[in-house]
Design an enzyme around this catalytic site. Structure first.
Site, PDB file in Angstrom:
ATOM      1  N   GLN A  86      84.579  -7.722  54.126  1.00  0.00           N
ATOM      2  CA  GLN A  86      83.140  -7.917  54.344  1.00  0.00           C
ATOM      3  C   GLN A  86      82.607  -9.106  53.548  1.00  0.00           C
ATOM      4  O   GLN A  86      81.661  -9.769  53.968  1.00  0.00           O
ATOM      5  CB  GLN A  86      82.353  -6.661  53.957  1.00  0.00           C
ATOM      6  CG  GLN A  86      82.609  -5.455  54.831  1.00  0.00           C
ATOM      7  CD  GLN A  86      83.608  -4.504  54.190  1.00  0.00           C
ATOM      8  OE1 GLN A  86      84.611  -4.943  53.610  1.00  0.00           O
ATOM      9  NE2 GLN A  86      83.352  -3.211  54.290  1.00  0.00           N
ATOM     10  N   ARG A 115      77.103   7.614  62.538  1.00  0.00           N
ATOM     11  CA  ARG A 115      77.769   7.108  61.329  1.00  0.00           C
ATOM     12  C   ARG A 115      77.323   8.002  60.172  1.00  0.00           C
ATOM     13  O   ARG A 115      76.360   7.712  59.477  1.00  0.00           O
ATOM     14  CB  ARG A 115      77.363   5.651  61.092  1.00  0.00           C
ATOM     15  CG  ARG A 115      78.000   4.995  59.873  1.00  0.00           C
ATOM     16  CD  ARG A 115      79.379   4.431  60.175  1.00  0.00           C
ATOM     17  NE  ARG A 115      79.993   3.907  58.963  1.00  0.00           N
ATOM     18  CZ  ARG A 115      79.756   2.687  58.478  1.00  0.00           C
ATOM     19  NH1 ARG A 115      78.928   1.873  59.104  1.00  0.00           N
ATOM     20  NH2 ARG A 115      80.360   2.276  57.377  1.00  0.00           N
ATOM     21  N   ASP A 132      75.794   2.454  46.556  1.00  0.00           N
ATOM     22  CA  ASP A 132      75.721   3.484  47.585  1.00  0.00           C
ATOM     23  C   ASP A 132      74.684   4.546  47.244  1.00  0.00           C
ATOM     24  O   ASP A 132      74.033   5.099  48.126  1.00  0.00           O
ATOM     25  CB  ASP A 132      77.084   4.148  47.770  1.00  0.00           C
ATOM     26  CG  ASP A 132      78.101   3.176  48.357  1.00  0.00           C
ATOM     27  OD1 ASP A 132      79.296   3.360  48.098  1.00  0.00           O
ATOM     28  OD2 ASP A 132      77.698   2.245  49.057  1.00  0.00           O
ATOM     29  N   ARG A 137      76.284  -2.676  60.922  1.00  0.00           N
ATOM     30  CA  ARG A 137      76.642  -1.824  59.793  1.00  0.00           C
ATOM     31  C   ARG A 137      75.707  -2.154  58.629  1.00  0.00           C
ATOM     32  O   ARG A 137      74.898  -3.074  58.703  1.00  0.00           O
ATOM     33  CB  ARG A 137      78.108  -1.956  59.371  1.00  0.00           C
ATOM     34  CG  ARG A 137      78.819  -3.244  59.632  1.00  0.00           C
ATOM     35  CD  ARG A 137      78.374  -4.398  58.778  1.00  0.00           C
ATOM     36  NE  ARG A 137      78.506  -4.141  57.351  1.00  0.00           N
ATOM     37  CZ  ARG A 137      77.909  -4.820  56.408  1.00  0.00           C
ATOM     38  NH1 ARG A 137      77.074  -5.803  56.731  1.00  0.00           N
ATOM     39  NH2 ARG A 137      78.074  -4.551  55.150  1.00  0.00           N
ATOM     40  N   GLY A 138      75.819  -1.362  57.567  1.00  0.00           N
ATOM     41  CA  GLY A 138      74.884  -1.453  56.464  1.00  0.00           C
ATOM     42  C   GLY A 138      73.807  -0.398  56.655  1.00  0.00           C
ATOM     43  O   GLY A 138      73.134  -0.371  57.692  1.00  0.00           O
ATOM     44  N   ALA A 139      73.659   0.489  55.684  1.00  0.00           N
ATOM     45  CA  ALA A 139      72.773   1.641  55.852  1.00  0.00           C
ATOM     46  C   ALA A 139      71.344   1.274  56.277  1.00  0.00           C
ATOM     47  O   ALA A 139      70.815   1.842  57.241  1.00  0.00           O
ATOM     48  CB  ALA A 139      72.758   2.486  54.580  1.00  0.00           C
TER      49      ALA A 139
END
Length: 323
Positions: free
Chosen positions: A197, A91, A238, A48-50
């Site tokens: 997280q 995602r 974000d 995960r994590g863009a």
């Protein structure tokens, strides 16, 4: 800094990743050898994590091509077009994933004249996506370390470190840079409920690298800031659109810092020893400089004097109240 465990690796003909769902109780490396395994890893948050998803999704295209055993260039291209959706949209909230998948597919196809060429170009472009993100993280770390040269105790929320990127992270990059330079550093990581997280991932990765980290309950972070124990507070954003848009969970700390500013209008120039206490507050000494530096670190194009963010750029290091 001790050698940390790589969260993403390309080994021979497959991908190895840390299964982040098991951290911190178990460090398990899983191998991704099929497109279905890649999509599953994305959807269940094993990765995960863009920025990390962008790098992972790019490499997953090579895995998917190898698995399919195409007999012609056209057949391979048709398969990649289906992967554009199945992998790229696995995602939807992670903009880097679809951006990177589109980029790798489009550039590889444009440069390829046969099947072998296509695979080589896919892999080359995928590695380039990861390398560029690592370079962006390093630059954020360099600029952040410069900005936070007087900060010792730094707070953060969620996870925006090497588990979420192809480098040392965005929000955590300045911490890695300070630690590597031998500067005194103590990190306070909020739990980040409900998925924890901060408690699970940020605490694990910093400890894995040898950095002093303490987990703080979400409900206690604002009072910790108000107590004056935190020199600076850094989070990942974000989106950057003239202001930092951060996820839910930062509000208590932002309000705590806002209260500190209202209650204690400190003249930082007159009292340098107390400067660090207002460094992260809106309108504080470094607010304008912070926005300028962060935009420099996150943007890759300047058009007629106006900074234009590039799609898929790593989320920026940003303090919770930088907006």
């Amino acid at each position: 800094m001790k050698q940390p465990t790589p969260p993403i690796e390309w080994v021979d003909d497959h991908i190895r990743i840390i299964d982040q769902t098991l951290l911190p109780s178990e460090l398990k490396i899983i191998e991704i050898r099929t497109a279905a395994q890649a999509v599953d890893a994305i959807q269940r948050l094993a990765i995960r994590g863009a920025p990390a998803l962008g790098a992972f999704g790019s490499l997953a295209l090579v895995v998917a091509l190898d698995e399919y055993h195409s007999k012609s260039l056209n057949e391979a291209i048709s398969h990649l077009e289906s992967c554009r959706v199945s992998i790229g949209d696995a995602r939807p909230t992670a903009v880097n994933l679809r951006w990177a998948v589109d980029r790798v597919i489009d550039r590889a196809i444009a440069r390829s004249s046969d099947l072998e060429n296509l695979r080589d170009n896919l892999l080359r472009e995928a590695h380039l996506v990861a390398a560029e993100d690592a370079e962006a993280c390093a630059e954020i770390g360099r600029l952040g370390r410069e900005l936070l040269r007087d900060a010792v105790v730094i707070g953060t929320h969620c996870n925006a470190g090497r588990l979420a990127t192809a480098g040392t992270g965005t929000a955590l990059a300045p911490m890695y840079a300070k630690f590597e330079a031998g500067e005194k550093l103590r990190v306070l990581a909020s739990e980040t409920r409900p998925l924890l997280q901060g408690a699970r991932l940020t605490a694990w990765e910093l400890n894995d690298a040898g950095i002093d980290v303490t987990v703080v309950p979400d409900a206690a972070m604002a009072s910790t800031v108000l107590s004056g124990e935190v020199d600076a507070y850094i989070v990942g954003a974000d989106r950057i659109a003239g202001a930092a848009l951060v996820e839910e969970g930062h509000r208590p700390t932002a309000l705590g810092e806002d209260d500190l500013q209202a209650a204690e209008p400190i003249d930082a120039h007159a009292d340098p020893k107390r400067r660090r206490r207002i460094d992260a507050i809106p309108g504080g000494v470094h607010a304008v400089e912070l926005r300028r530096i962060l935009r420099r670190a996150a943007c890759a194009a300047v058009d007629d004097g106006k900074i234009t963010p590039v799609d898929g750029a790593a989320p920026l290091v940003a303090r919770a109240v930088a907006a």
